[in-house]
Design a protein around this motif. Structure first.
Motif, short mmCIF file in Angstrom:
data_model
loop_
_atom_site.label_atom_id
_atom_site.label_comp_id
_atom_site.label_asym_id
_atom_site.label_seq_id
_atom_site.Cartn_x
_atom_site.Cartn_y
_atom_site.Cartn_z
N LEU E 50 0.85 -1.26 0.01
CA LEU E 50 0.17 -0.04 -0.12
C LEU E 50 0.84 1.32 0.07
O LEU E 50 1.88 1.41 0.77
CB LEU E 50 -0.95 -0.17 1.34
CG LEU E 50 -1.83 1.17 1.47
CD1 LEU E 50 -3.06 1.08 0.60
CD2 LEU E 50 -2.28 1.15 2.98
N GLU E 51 0.76 2.12 -0.85
CA GLU E 51 1.63 3.30 -0.80
C GLU E 51 0.85 4.57 -0.55
O GLU E 51 -0.44 4.82 -1.19
CB GLU E 51 2.17 3.56 -2.04
CG GLU E 51 3.21 4.52 -2.14
CD GLU E 51 4.22 4.37 -3.40
OE1 GLU E 51 3.67 3.73 -4.54
OE2 GLU E 51 5.16 5.01 -3.67
N ILE E 52 0.91 5.28 0.55
CA ILE E 52 0.29 6.36 0.91
C ILE E 52 0.98 7.75 0.30
O ILE E 52 1.91 7.85 0.72
CB ILE E 52 0.13 6.57 2.43
CG1 ILE E 52 -0.39 5.34 2.98
CG2 ILE E 52 -0.69 7.67 2.96
CD1 ILE E 52 -0.14 5.01 4.50
N SER E 207 6.35 5.87 -6.20
CA SER E 207 7.64 5.27 -6.23
C SER E 207 7.82 4.30 -7.52
O SER E 207 9.02 3.96 -7.61
CB SER E 207 7.92 4.64 -5.03
OG SER E 207 7.59 3.36 -4.57
N GLY E 208 6.86 3.95 -7.90
CA GLY E 208 7.13 2.91 -9.18
C GLY E 208 7.14 1.45 -8.74
O GLY E 208 6.92 0.47 -9.31
N ILE E 209 6.97 1.17 -7.27
CA ILE E 209 6.69 -0.14 -7.02
C ILE E 209 5.16 -0.53 -7.07
O ILE E 209 4.34 0.14 -7.14
CB ILE E 209 7.14 -0.39 -5.51
CG1 ILE E 209 6.22 0.14 -4.36
CG2 ILE E 209 8.85 -0.21 -5.18
CD1 ILE E 209 6.26 -0.12 -3.13
N GLU E 210 4.99 -1.85 -7.25
CA GLU E 210 3.72 -2.29 -7.48
C GLU E 210 2.96 -2.27 -6.12
O GLU E 210 3.01 -3.04 -5.03
CB GLU E 210 3.63 -3.89 -7.73
CG GLU E 210 2.57 -4.36 -8.59
CD GLU E 210 2.58 -5.77 -8.86
OE1 GLU E 210 1.74 -6.69 -8.37
OE2 GLU E 210 3.53 -6.03 -9.61
N ALA E 211 1.94 -1.73 -6.04
CA ALA E 211 1.08 -1.17 -4.84
C ALA E 211 0.01 -0.56 -5.39
O ALA E 211 -0.42 0.04 -6.03
CB ALA E 211 1.91 -0.24 -3.89
N THR E 212 -1.05 -0.58 -4.27
CA THR E 212 -2.48 -0.02 -4.08
C THR E 212 -1.77 1.58 -4.06
O THR E 212 -1.17 1.60 -2.92
CB THR E 212 -3.32 -0.49 -3.40
OG1 THR E 212 -3.25 -1.83 -3.10
CG2 THR E 212 -4.75 0.01 -3.60
N HIS E 213 -2.41 2.51 -4.40
CA HIS E 213 -2.30 3.78 -4.00
C HIS E 213 -3.32 4.49 -3.24
O HIS E 213 -4.61 4.26 -3.65
CB HIS E 213 -1.97 4.72 -5.17
CG HIS E 213 -0.55 4.48 -6.03
ND1 HIS E 213 -0.46 3.24 -6.63
CD2 HIS E 213 0.66 4.94 -5.57
CE1 HIS E 213 0.73 3.17 -7.13
NE2 HIS E 213 1.42 4.12 -6.51
N ILE E 214 -3.11 5.12 -2.15
CA ILE E 214 -4.13 6.18 -1.54
C ILE E 214 -3.76 7.35 -1.36
O ILE E 214 -2.36 7.69 -1.20
CB ILE E 214 -4.88 5.64 -0.13
CG1 ILE E 214 -3.92 5.15 0.65
CG2 ILE E 214 -5.59 4.55 -0.59
CD1 ILE E 214 -4.50 5.23 2.01
N ASN E 215 -4.41 8.45 -1.88
CA ASN E 215 -4.05 9.95 -1.73
C ASN E 215 -4.81 10.42 -0.50
O ASN E 215 -5.82 10.28 -0.48
CB ASN E 215 -4.37 10.68 -3.00
CG ASN E 215 -3.31 10.46 -4.30
OD1 ASN E 215 -2.38 10.88 -4.10
ND2 ASN E 215 -3.46 9.68 -5.11
N ILE E 216 -3.79 11.10 0.35
CA ILE E 216 -4.67 11.79 1.38
C ILE E 216 -4.28 13.41 1.33
O ILE E 216 -3.09 13.65 0.65
CB ILE E 216 -4.35 11.19 2.72
CG1 ILE E 216 -2.65 10.96 2.89
CG2 ILE E 216 -4.93 9.86 2.77
CD1 ILE E 216 -2.47 10.82 4.35
#
Ligand code: HEM
Ligand SMILES: Nc1ncnc2c1ncn2[C@@H]1O[C@H](COP(=O)(O)OP(=O)(O)OP(=O)(O)O)[C@@H](O)[C@H]1O
Ligand SMILES: Nc1ncnc2c1ncn2[C@@H]1O[C@H](COP(=O)(O)OP(=O)(O)OP(=O)(O)O)[C@@H](O)[C@H]1O
Ligand SMILES: [Mg+2]
Ligand SMILES: [Mg+2]
Lengths: 220, 239, 216, 220, 216
Positions: E50-52, E207-216
């Protein structure tokens, strides 16, 4: 034109007053040490008043010691000390300012507390002014010495800096006690005060310069 | 003796000479003092402890002066060797002061009736001991040796102020302790049979100091240069 | 007002003679027998930037601190030059240093943290609140202990604007900042360049600002 | 399986023992403070031996206070404290371990030094064992209290620290002094020791839990 | 050896049931009446990231610390799930947290700094020196006080490898690092993902890694 010295003064005072422990801890400690003696020795007025000069001075020394050892720590860790060394002012003046502020915060309240102590310990009223004079000179000298100790043991344990400082504070202790004791016995005490003043006069430039050297050590 | 390897080689010869001469002088002095000189008319034989007490007191003080000088040189000219000398001398000085304190206490029990009194000379000697301890403690907390040397140099320079106090304590304050008889300006008030062995002992103690100092300095150099090639050769040759 | 004025005055002076602010010759630094850098040679001209690039532990911070006189180099010399005088001493020169540590005090508010900085002139509240809004901080009366890492960094950036400095030494200006702040810094540098200030910055990859690059 | 408690113990001891100064300095510090008293109050054997219990206790109090002040500072600043709170072990055990290590390093050497102090202050020989017992209990309690104060002063409520720690140290001081004084007068002193033990028994869980709460304050 | 083995065992176990490690529902946090984030809802599945993302001061660090239980949320719930049990308590769950502060002690050497970390098993010297060389640090006996900022960060990264953790919470893993280290982290994350660990990371840009993104 506001100089860095002035800004430093203002900033450190502000921070100290926000963190009230800075000036309250030494004060309370001083009073605790003082109250301890009547408790331990019993309330004989004669005995207490003969011991009072020494007791007040020991308490004052220990209290200022308790306070001074972290004088440079935070500035070192957060990078403020760097700006000391790249500023236009000579560094030893900045060191002096730090010491002075420190004394304002911790030494000055002790003067007030010492009046209370004089009362509790039955110190003769005539000698109070001698006591205050000697404390002014002496606690300032202690702050200076403490700053050197703090600089030498920057980032190390607090108690190490105390060990460095304490042996050198003994002359102050002896002089300070003698001043009050002489005043009690109606003897001349300006001689002792002059010696303390002389120590301060030599100490201020010498110790400030040495402190700068000591601070620079952590930069290599 | 500018370069460490050179000093290391040169000093191994010096060590032999220092060792031999210090043993000879010291045993001569102690023999004359303890074996030959007459007993004190007041104290009897206890007084013979003087032949250790006084020389080690003198050493404790002179080593501190020596350290302050080294410190001064180290601060002003940044000469590395002076820092190492300072470091090497500190434990020796501290041991001598400890010796003064113990011999003094032992001597005090029969003569003064107590192990310890709070008199000016004794107290100032104790303070000297504390200063030595602070110095060594400070050095041990700073892992960069060169920085540690400089920190300790500052402390040694400030600390040397205690020496005149110790010297003069017997003149300034009235105390239990013996006033000075050794003076540069006037003849000693002791009988020569007691005085001469004492003098020889003092010289012997100085030689012992020089011997141990050289030993310590050599160790210090090996430790600090341990990554250098010549040190590895030296250690390889020995084992 | 007075801030603007002094910039112009100084810039005028500088434009006349383009002596470099800083001249470095054959600078070397060794750490435990290994060279961090050797025989570095560069100038920093008024209004021009220098970017020091290198990987982690290559000695960028060390170089910056050597330039500022906080550390001693093992060899080489650093000259601080002026249009009138030739000093060998960084103290007399007006520099700004922002290291990895930001000298932000937790017990002071944002405004106080900015105000209580080395400066050569009186700073009025207005100038400070202008700086604060310029770097995108909102509440000037928030204690710094309540701020995020990036916001603390912005405090340090706001300090750039308080005073004229000939050289700004900034260690990794772009790390821990978002895109908005990155853009902001780039604009600021351009702006200050045009007023005659130079920047010496470090980083791991070229940041895109106009600068001479050295790799160490 | 190595638990975090064990690793913490090892790590803190290593950091402390890396430098011999860590455990020697409290010792020297204590002794220097002791020498202050004869110097300032006069060297009379009778006076000193009557003051000795209190003097030894004041010095011990000061030494443990000085040493404990920064117990959490570094862990807080560098993020180690975070891992306390996300670890599997209950946090108050970790706090206890920190205090215990701290006491091992600074409190234990004091016991040695106190024997020397007893000699130079002419404390009667019979009371030495009472002194040591009271010091063991008392310095541990001081370390606990100091840790609470240190935790409180991490956040902004620093004033509390001085006000809480110092008043609570007074009972310890009085008890400790009474133990030694009773021993000198050949009176029963186990009562006082029991009270001190009781304070410790309640103090260990209670203060550790409060310290955890205080630490958590700096997380909001 | 044993390290590898336990990974495999655990991974096997996890593959059977794909319950999420962490389940977040309606999470909100307010700071001085302003919402940092509101009604956040996401799962972290085993082996997934997970990428925040968010700008400075948007609340990324705060969210991470709320997930770890270091701060309390103003609303919402966090469930720590396992293939067998359903806990409400992060304490019983194996997490790793690397904040802005790295918990690197100046008075310890590189090796000691890595060794003396919370871990569930005995760590031998060999494992440590493997970790050290993997993150590109050279001398294991150097004191941390002598290291550069990037090198200190690498110490913290070496700690990821000592033990199996279900979730790694890493605050701004890429800041203050050079390209080599950035690549290294990406590889590491991929590697640990394949062993069943998940990463929750923060950053200012993807960052380019495989991840779900959430924007806060
Ligand atoms: C712990 C107790 C003692 C300490 C710390 C101590 C310390 C010293 C010191 C520092 C000196 C050096 C003087 C110099 O450098 O000129 C000295 C000298 C001397 N001490 Fe002691 N002392 C102690 C006990 C005693 C006792 C009990 C006696 C004998 C009654 C004694 C007799 C002497 C004598 C005769 C000298 C030589 C004085 C001279 O000729 O200068 N000391 N002592
Ligand atoms: N105790 C507090 N009281 C009031 N506001 C707070 C407090 N703690 C944090 N904040 C606010 O919460 C916001 C979020 O901070 P946080 O550290 O989570 O940001 P972040 O997204 O990690 O930013 P960065 O990218 O700069 O690290 C900030 O605006 C900060 O001012
Ligand atoms: N006192 C010292 N003794 C030995 N080595 C040191 C000392 N100080 C720094 N170093 C070494 O010098 C090197 C350079 O450190 P520096 O902080 O300058 O790196 P940097 O380029 O700023 O790296 P980063 O990008 O990680 O900030 C490091 O490898 C460090 O280990
Ligand atoms: Mg750097
Ligand atoms: Mg953050």
């Amino acid at each position: 034109m506001k100089s860095w010295t002035y800004i430093l003064l203002k900033r450190d005072l502000l921070i100290a007053f926000r963190r009230s422990a800075t000036y309250i801890t030494p004060l309370i400690f001083f009073l605790i040490v003082i109250t301890f003696f009547p408790l331990a020795l019993g309330p004989q007025e004669k005995l207490l008043s003969s011991l009072a000069p020494g007791v007040i001075w020991i308490a004052a020394l220990l209290a200022s010691l308790l306070a001074v050892e972290t004088i440079f720590n935070e500035d070192f860790r957060d990078g403020t000390l760097d700006s000391f060394f790249i500023s236009l002012e000579p560094t030893f003046i900045l060191v002096f300012v730090k010491v002075f502020i420190h004394w304002l915060i911790t030494g000055l309240p002790l003067l007030l507390a010492s009046c209370v102590a004089a009362l509790v310990l039955y110190l003769p009223f005539e000698s109070v002014s001698a006591m205050i004079l000697s404390l002014i000179l002496g606690t300032f000298f202690m702050s200076l010495l403490g700053a050197l100790g703090a600089a030498l043991s920057l980032g190390k344990s607090a108690i190490l800096s105390a060990v460095i400082v304490l042996p050198f504070s003994i002359p102050t202790l002896l002089m300070g006690t003698s001043v009050i004791a002489s005043a009690i016995n109606n003897q001349e005490y300006t001689g002792f005060l002059m010696i303390m003043g002389g120590m301060l006069a030599i100490g201020i430039p010498a110790i400030c310069l040495l402190t700068v050297e000591a601070l620079l050590l952590s930069y290599d | 003796m500018g370069s460490p390897p050179l000093f290391y080689r040169w000093s191994s010869k010096a060590l032999v000479w220092l060792g031999v001469s210090s043993i000879i002088t010291l045993s001569l002095g102690l023999f004359m003092g303890i074996g030959l000189s007459p007993a004190d008319y007041k104290q009897g034989d206890v007084y013979r402890i003087i032949y250790i007490h006084v020389p080690s007191a003198i050493m404790g003080e002179s080593i501190f002066i020596f350290m302050a000088l080294c410190g001064f040189i180290n601060i002003i000219w940044r000469a590395k060797i002076s820092g190492m000398l300072l470091k090497a001398a500190a434990p020796i000085g501290m041991s001598f002061v400890l010796l003064v304190l113990t011999t003094g206490s032992i001597w005090g029990k029969p003569t003064w009736g107590t192990w310890w009194v709070w008199d000016a000379r004794l107290t100032s000697t104790l303070i000297l001991f504390f200063i030595y301890a602070a110095l060594i403690g400070l050095h041990s907390t700073i892992e960069d040796k060169i920085k540690a040397d400089r920190a300790v140099s500052i402390l040694a320079i400030v600390g040397v102020a205690i020496i005149p106090v110790i010297k003069k304590s017997v003149d300034w304050w009235q105390t239990l302790h013996q006033p000075s008889t050794f003076k540069l300006t006037s003849a000693p008030s002791m009988s020569p049979e007691m005085y001469q062995p004492l003098l020889i002992c003092v010289i012997g103690f100085y030689l012992v100091f020089a011997f141990i100092l050289t030993l310590n300095l050599r160790n210090e150099i090996l430790e600090r240069e341990s990554s250098k090639k010549w040190v590895k050769e030296v250690i390889g040759n020995q084992s | 007002m007075s801030l603007r004025f002094s910039y112009v005055k100084l810039f005028g002076k500088i434009a006349l003679s383009m002596l470099p602010y800083l001249k470095v010759e054959n600078l070397s630094c060794f750490r435990s027998d290994k060279a961090l850098f050797q025989d570095l040679k560069f100038d920093v001209l008024p209004g021009q930037n220098l970017e020091i690039l290198g990987s982690n532990g290559s000695g960028k911070t060390t170089l910056l601190r050597i330039l500022l006189g906080l550390l001693k180099p093992d060899a080489g010399s650093i000259f601080w030059l002026d249009d009138q005088q030739n000093y060998n001493n960084y103290r007399t020169f007006s520099c700004f240093y922002q290291g990895h540590q930001l000298a932000v005090k937790n017990l002071l508010t944002v405004a106080e943290n900015i105000q209580m900085t080395k400066a050569s002139k009186n700073i009025d509240i207005e100038a400070i609140s202008k700086c604060i809004s310029r770097v995108g901080l909102i509440d000037p009366h928030e204690y710094a202990s309540n701020l995020s890492v990036g916001q603390r960094k912005r405090i340090s950036i706001a300090r750039w604007l308080l005073d004229f400095h000939k050289i700004y030494f900034i260690d990794e200006p772009f790390s821990a900042l978002d895109d908005e702040a990155t853009q902001l810094i780039q604009d600021l540098i351009l702006d200050l360049n045009s007023k005659g200030s130079s920047f010496v910055i470090t980083g791991h990859r070229s940041s895109g600002i106009e600068a001479t690059h050295i790799n160490i």
